[in-house]
Every structure is written in C-alpha cells, then in structure tokens.
Design a protein around this motif. Structure first.
Motif, PDB file in Angstrom:
ATOM      1  N   TYR A 110       0.811  -1.216   0.000  1.00 54.56           N
ATOM      2  CA  TYR A 110       0.000   0.000   0.000  1.00 54.56           C
ATOM      3  C   TYR A 110       0.845   1.268   0.000  1.00 54.56           C
ATOM      4  O   TYR A 110       0.813   2.060  -0.937  1.00 54.56           O
ATOM      5  N   TYR A 111       1.620   1.460   1.038  1.00 51.13           N
ATOM      6  CA  TYR A 111       2.310   2.743   1.226  1.00 51.13           C
ATOM      7  C   TYR A 111       3.394   2.982   0.170  1.00 51.13           C
ATOM      8  O   TYR A 111       3.521   4.087  -0.357  1.00 51.13           O
ATOM      9  N   LYS A 167       1.736   3.823  -3.055  1.00 46.97           N
ATOM     10  CA  LYS A 167       1.184   5.172  -2.994  1.00 46.97           C
ATOM     11  C   LYS A 167       2.283   6.208  -3.227  1.00 46.97           C
ATOM     12  O   LYS A 167       2.100   7.172  -3.974  1.00 46.97           O
ATOM     13  N   GLU A 188       2.656   8.927  -6.342  1.00 44.62           N
ATOM     14  CA  GLU A 188       2.830  10.365  -6.106  1.00 44.62           C
ATOM     15  C   GLU A 188       4.088  10.881  -6.804  1.00 44.62           C
ATOM     16  O   GLU A 188       4.068  11.966  -7.398  1.00 44.62           O
TER      17      GLU A 188
END
Length: 176
Positions: A94-95, A98, A102
């Motif tokens: 997930y992180y 992400k 970005e």
C-alpha cells in the motif's frame, strides 16, 4: 373475338398446368429428402449404450480432475503471517505503491504541465480597468445594437427626381 378469348383462356390454363407440374416435382424432391430411417431394436440399444457409456466416462474424468485440484489446494495450506510480516506486507503493497504513484504524478506534472504564473496588476492598471468596467455608455450601446439588428430590417428610402416622377405619372395615367 371468341377465338382470341379461347386462345387467351388456353394459354392461361397451360400456364397453370405448368405451375402445378413444377410444384408437384418440387414436393416429390422434398419428400425424398425428408425420409426418416427406422432403427431396429438392436441398433437402437447399441446407440443408447454408447451415448450412456460416453457420458459416464466424461463424468468420471471431470470428477477425477476436480479431486486432483482439491488435493493440490489442500496441499498448499495457507501460511499464517506474523505481525511483523503483516506490517511489511501492508507497507510494501500500500504505502510504497502510494509513494511511487505520487512521485510519478509529480514528475509528469513538472514535465508536461507549465507552471502557473500569477499576474499581479499595478495600481494604475487596476484603476484603469475599474474605470473602464464601471463606465456605462448606455446610449452608445443602444445605438450599436439598433444599427446592427433593427436598422437592416427597416425599408430603404429612395429619393426620386422630378423627371422620374413625371415619367411615372405618364405611365400610370396614360391609357393603352
């Protein structure tokens, strides 16, 4: 007249006969194509036995394939993850994805999107714009709109000279 009538009548009757013969020949052809065959009892039993045995073999193969799949799935038991492994998994799935998204978005924005430049007005241009916007020349605007939309619809005025007027009067009042 009767001879022509009789001749026409005979032609029509011959045409009807030809159509009927053609129709009968077509019917006989289709009857030959649609004939059915009757099976004797032995061949019917053999046919049923063959279809039944084929379907049973097919069912057996499917059942074996499904049991093999189940056995393989049971062999690969689910692994229980510890708390640390679960945290690493969430972090990675997930992180980090992400952050990657970005970074990609920001690099593409820098590459393709022009930076917005803010325009600042100096006080003199601000006053000039305010005066221009607040100034109301309603009469000029009404005249422009009248000239653009109404004036073309008015009939045009034509002036006639004295000579043209006399000629028209002569034409109108002189008998032919």
């Amino acid at each position: 007249i009767e001879e022509r009538f009789a001749k026409k009548y005979n032609e029509q009757m011959e045409a009807l006969d030809r159509k009927e013969k053609h129709r009968q020949s077509e019917l006989s052809k289709t009857k030959e194509l649609c004939k059915t065959q009757k099976l004797d009892k032995a061949s019917a039993d053999a046919l049923v036995q063959r279809i039944y045995s084929d379907s049973m073999v097919h069912k057996e193969k499917n059942l074996l394939a499904l049991t093999d799949k189940r056995n393989k799935a049971e062999a690969l038991e689910q692994k229980k993850l510890s708390e640390g492994e679960m945290e690493d998994f969430v972090q990675r799935m997930y992180y980090k994805e992400k952050e990657k998204k970005e970074r990609t978005t920001s690099s593409l924005q820098q590459k393709y999107q022009a930076p917005s430049q803010s325009k600042k007005l100096n006080p003199s241009s601000e006053k000039e714009m305010a005066a221009r916007l607040s100034k109301s020349n309603r009469d000029e605007l009404v005249q422009k709109l009248f000239d653009k939309y109404v004036a073309p619809l008015d009939p045009k005025r034509v002036t006639i000279s004295d000579e043209q007027r006399d000629e028209m009067a002569k034409r109108l009042y002189t008998p032919k």
